[in-house]
Motif scaffolding. Structure first.
Motif, PDB file in Angstrom:
ATOM      1  N   ASN A  29       9.213   3.324   0.914  1.00  0.00           N
ATOM      2  CA  ASN A  29       8.232   3.327  -0.182  1.00  0.00           C
ATOM      3  C   ASN A  29       8.786   3.882  -1.487  1.00  0.00           C
ATOM      4  OD1 ASN A  29       6.515   2.331   1.704  1.00  0.00           O
ATOM      5  ND2 ASN A  29       5.291   4.187   1.926  1.00  0.00           N
ATOM      6  N   GLU A  64       0.637   5.174  -1.718  1.00  0.00           N
ATOM      7  CA  GLU A  64       0.686   6.324  -0.818  1.00  0.00           C
ATOM      8  C   GLU A  64       1.826   7.269  -1.189  1.00  0.00           C
ATOM      9  OE1 GLU A  64       0.824   5.139   3.232  1.00  0.00           O
ATOM     10  OE2 GLU A  64      -1.355   4.884   3.343  1.00  0.00           O
ATOM     11  N   ALA A  65       2.979   6.684  -1.500  1.00  0.00           N
ATOM     12  CA  ALA A  65       4.123   7.514  -1.869  1.00  0.00           C
ATOM     13  C   ALA A  65       3.804   8.323  -3.122  1.00  0.00           C
ATOM     14  CB  ALA A  65       5.349   6.643  -2.093  1.00  0.00           C
ATOM     15  N   ALA A  66       3.148   7.683  -4.080  1.00  0.00           N
ATOM     16  CA  ALA A  66       2.814   8.374  -5.332  1.00  0.00           C
ATOM     17  C   ALA A  66       1.809   9.502  -5.072  1.00  0.00           C
ATOM     18  CB  ALA A  66       2.256   7.382  -6.345  1.00  0.00           C
ATOM     19  N   ARG A  67       0.780   9.195  -4.268  1.00  0.00           N
ATOM     20  CA  ARG A  67      -0.227  10.227  -3.978  1.00  0.00           C
ATOM     21  C   ARG A  67       0.399  11.371  -3.178  1.00  0.00           C
ATOM     22  NH1 ARG A  67      -5.410   8.923  -4.977  1.00  0.00           N
ATOM     23  NH2 ARG A  67      -5.502  11.134  -5.406  1.00  0.00           N
ATOM     24  N   ALA A  68       1.313  11.015  -2.267  1.00  0.00           N
ATOM     25  CA  ALA A  68       1.941  12.043  -1.438  1.00  0.00           C
ATOM     26  C   ALA A  68       2.795  12.991  -2.275  1.00  0.00           C
ATOM     27  CB  ALA A  68       2.798  11.399  -0.345  1.00  0.00           C
ATOM     28  N   LEU A  69       3.221  12.527  -3.447  1.00  0.00           N
ATOM     29  CA  LEU A  69       4.013  13.384  -4.338  1.00  0.00           C
ATOM     30  C   LEU A  69       3.116  14.243  -5.228  1.00  0.00           C
ATOM     31  CD1 LEU A  69       6.729  10.777  -5.321  1.00  0.00           C
ATOM     32  CD2 LEU A  69       7.213  12.995  -4.277  1.00  0.00           C
ATOM     33  N   ARG A 106       0.819  -1.205   0.000  1.00  0.00           N
ATOM     34  CA  ARG A 106       0.000   0.000   0.000  1.00  0.00           C
ATOM     35  C   ARG A 106       0.861   1.267   0.000  1.00  0.00           C
ATOM     36  NH1 ARG A 106      -3.895   2.337   4.107  1.00  0.00           N
ATOM     37  NH2 ARG A 106      -2.188   1.878   5.500  1.00  0.00           N
ATOM     38  N   GLY A 107       2.069   1.130   0.523  1.00  0.00           N
ATOM     39  CA  GLY A 107       2.967   2.275   0.595  1.00  0.00           C
ATOM     40  C   GLY A 107       3.357   2.819  -0.773  1.00  0.00           C
ATOM     41  N   GLN A 108       3.317   1.967  -1.799  1.00  0.00           N
ATOM     42  CA  GLN A 108       3.667   2.418  -3.144  1.00  0.00           C
ATOM     43  C   GLN A 108       2.674   3.466  -3.629  1.00  0.00           C
ATOM     44  OE1 GLN A 108       6.334   1.313  -5.298  1.00  0.00           O
ATOM     45  NE2 GLN A 108       7.164   0.588  -3.352  1.00  0.00           N
ATOM     46  N   LEU A 120       1.514   4.671 -13.715  1.00  0.00           N
ATOM     47  CA  LEU A 120       2.966   4.803 -13.674  1.00  0.00           C
ATOM     48  C   LEU A 120       3.619   3.999 -12.556  1.00  0.00           C
ATOM     49  CD1 LEU A 120       3.019   8.672 -14.226  1.00  0.00           C
ATOM     50  CD2 LEU A 120       3.535   6.909 -15.917  1.00  0.00           C
ATOM     51  N   VAL A 121       2.849   3.667 -11.527  1.00  0.00           N
ATOM     52  CA  VAL A 121       3.455   2.983 -10.381  1.00  0.00           C
ATOM     53  C   VAL A 121       2.863   1.583 -10.177  1.00  0.00           C
ATOM     54  CG1 VAL A 121       3.826   3.064  -7.887  1.00  0.00           C
ATOM     55  CG2 VAL A 121       4.012   5.158  -9.249  1.00  0.00           C
ATOM     56  N   GLN A 127       4.224  -2.548 -11.698  1.00  0.00           N
ATOM     57  CA  GLN A 127       4.620  -3.507 -10.661  1.00  0.00           C
ATOM     58  C   GLN A 127       3.712  -4.731 -10.662  1.00  0.00           C
ATOM     59  OE1 GLN A 127       5.232  -1.783  -6.816  1.00  0.00           O
ATOM     60  NE2 GLN A 127       6.235   0.018  -7.645  1.00  0.00           N
ATOM     61  N   ALA A 184      11.024  -7.047  -1.354  1.00  0.00           N
ATOM     62  CA  ALA A 184      10.322  -5.788  -1.586  1.00  0.00           C
ATOM     63  C   ALA A 184      10.248  -4.966  -0.303  1.00  0.00           C
ATOM     64  CB  ALA A 184       8.913  -6.055  -2.099  1.00  0.00           C
ATOM     65  N   HIS A 232       9.998  -0.553  -9.018  1.00  0.00           N
ATOM     66  CA  HIS A 232      10.269  -0.936 -10.408  1.00  0.00           C
ATOM     67  C   HIS A 232      11.135   0.096 -11.122  1.00  0.00           C
ATOM     68  CE1 HIS A 232       7.005   1.874 -10.566  1.00  0.00           C
ATOM     69  NE2 HIS A 232       6.993   1.894 -11.880  1.00  0.00           N
ATOM     70  N   PHE A 269       8.498   8.297   4.458  1.00  0.00           N
ATOM     71  CA  PHE A 269       7.811   7.249   5.215  1.00  0.00           C
ATOM     72  C   PHE A 269       8.794   6.393   6.015  1.00  0.00           C
ATOM     73  CE2 PHE A 269       5.366   8.292   1.482  1.00  0.00           C
ATOM     74  CZ  PHE A 269       4.052   8.321   1.921  1.00  0.00           C
TER      75      PHE A 269
END
Lengths: 221, 244
Positions: free
Chosen positions: B91, A118-123, A114-116, A133-134, A138, A221, B95, B87
């Motif tokens: 995170n 979240e990191a994208a949204r946080a950016l 889920r962190g993937q 894109l993310v 994956q 991962a 890829h 985080f």
């Protein structure tokens, strides 16, 4: 054994089998991705619709689906459009495999950390950018082996297309069998051709699986 | 520090899974301030910091940023783009190469050209001491290196404030220092920082102010030396006792 006759009959049939596999898998993956995305998306009605699609399609034998689309739907819309056996079969296979592939995509998305996202949204990335894109790259990497297996299964299932008179391998086998009356010989050859087609495919899938596993083990991962 | 706060929380409440995690938080963070949030696990530290960029949407209360109330609508992506977040578990996009991790959002969200984004990314990697690892993938890096990349990734958006959510808690002890060094550098440059941390030494040396969160409310706050050296409440005394 009349080699020339076999080659003349089975070679074009092999082409049809290969073509039908490729087109059907393309439709199946594209449609399966859309349905899989709907299945894990934020819109409840789309989630439900996708779930119903999957359950419905998985509940009907593929053989019946092919007959339903070519003869059933084909008859219904005969005044507007008469689909060729090839188009009908591609649609039938595509619809059927999309249901299974959608489930594979769903599992692929749900297995991601889920962190993937979240990191994208946080950016500041939008939900759509995040998915495209993310998450998708994956998920796709993770489900590649499973997709490969679907490809192998589909290749064999194309034999069902003989029922709508496509001259693929099984149909050609039937023609050859009634022509030569050498049933055992003909079906042995046909069976071996299927094996010859699926073996390299499964082998490729296994290689891929092994490579992904090693990569995963080396880089948790 | 100017008078008008960059971030202002008013009466923020948030429940998760039927449990009220934040029970009315009022908090100001001034521009250029380094605010450290400490507290026992379950006190709502992470939820608090995640509410500021709306990874958790507050149930009640408001969050103002730069004088305007942030609303959970289409403007949210713009808000998040100006608030960097790091985080606990890094995170990083698994890829993508390190360089691509840093260029993805600046090019897609801010519309930077590939050249601009790459230039910016390389400068930041140099700054966090990882200029030679731009082609590596996250899984090939140590935890400390990954976290430094994650900080650089957030900085690549040139945010007005940075949120750090227990960023050293998942690291081996010997790797904590390299990450804290990068954060110290940021603080020196005047970055507004909200740091959820268990690193009391960092809070004391780098923090301008410390907030002790307990049971979803701000139990104590003040200058680091006040809060950390002369705690008033029994709970804070007990909490700090675990670190000495």
């Amino acid at each position: 054994m009349n080699i020339k006759l076999y080659v003349q009959t089975l070679l074009p049939a092999l082409g049809w089998t290969a073509l039908l596999t490729v087109t059907s898998l393309t439709v199946g993956v594209a449609l399966g991705l859309v349905i899989g995305l709907a299945r894990v998306g934020p819109v409840r009605s789309l989630r439900n619709a996708a779930a119903i699609y999957v359950e419905l399609v998985r509940g009907i034998p593929l053989f019946v689906q092919i007959l339903y689309i070519y003869y059933g739907i084909g008859y219904l819309i005969r005044n507007i459009y008469v689909p060729s056996p090839f188009v009908s079969a591609t649609v039938a296979f595509g619809i059927c495999y999309a249901a299974y592939i959608a489930e594979i995509f769903r599992a692929g998305f749900q297995s991601l950390d889920r962190g993937q996202a979240e990191a994208a949204r946080a950016l500041g990335m939008t939900r759509r950018q995040t998915t495209r894109l993310v998450l998708l790259p994956q998920a796709f990497r993770n489900i590649l082996p499973a997709l490969g297996n679907e490809g192998v299964a589909l290749l064999k299932d194309t034999s069902l297309a003989s029922v709508v008179t496509i001259g693929e391998l099984t149909q050609a086998g039937r023609a050859l069998s009634s022509l030569t009356l050498k049933s055992f010989e003909v079906w042995t050859v046909v069976a071996l051709i299927y094996v010859a087609l699926t073996l390299p495919l499964s082998w490729g899938v296994r290689k891929l699986e092994a490579r992904l596993r090693v990569r995963g083990a080396a880089h948790p991962a | 520090m100017s008078a008008a706060p960059l971030i202002r929380l008013k009466g923020v409440r948030k429940s998760l899974g039927g449990k009220e995690i934040l029970r009315g938080i009022d908090l100001d963070v001034a521009k250029g301030e380094v605010l450290c949030v400490i507290g026992p696990s379950g006190s709502g530290k992470s939820t608090l910091i995640r509410c500021i960029n709306f990874l958790e949407i507050p149930d009640q209360g408001t969050i103002e940023f730069d004088g305007a109330v942030v609303r959970p609508d289409e403007s949210l992506d713009r808000h998040r783009a100006r608030v960097g977040m790091v985080f606990q578990r890094f995170n990083l996009f698994s890829h993508l190469s390190v360089l691509d991790n840093l260029t993805l959002a600046p090019s897609r969200v801010l519309g930077l050209s590939a050249d601009q984004a790459t230039q910016r990314a390389r400068a930041l990697l140099d700054r966090v001491g990882l200029a030679d690892r731009e082609h590596a993938h996250p899984a090939e890096l140590s935890g400390g290196q990954q976290q430094r990349v994650a900080i650089a990734r957030a900085l690549a958006m040139q945010p007005q404030a940075m949120l750090f959510d227990e960023v050293t808690s998942a690291l081996d002890p010997e790797l904590v220092g390299e990450v804290l060094e990068v954060m110290k550098g940021l603080a020196r440059e005047g970055m507004t920082m909200l740091v959820v941390t268990h690193q009391m030494k960092f809070a004391r040396e780098v923090g301008h102010r410390v907030v002790f969160l307990e049971g979803g409310v701000v139990a104590e706050e003040g200058k680091p030396e006040e809060v950390l050296e002369r705690p008033k409440g029994a709970r804070l005394k007990e909490f700090l006792g675990h670190f000495s």
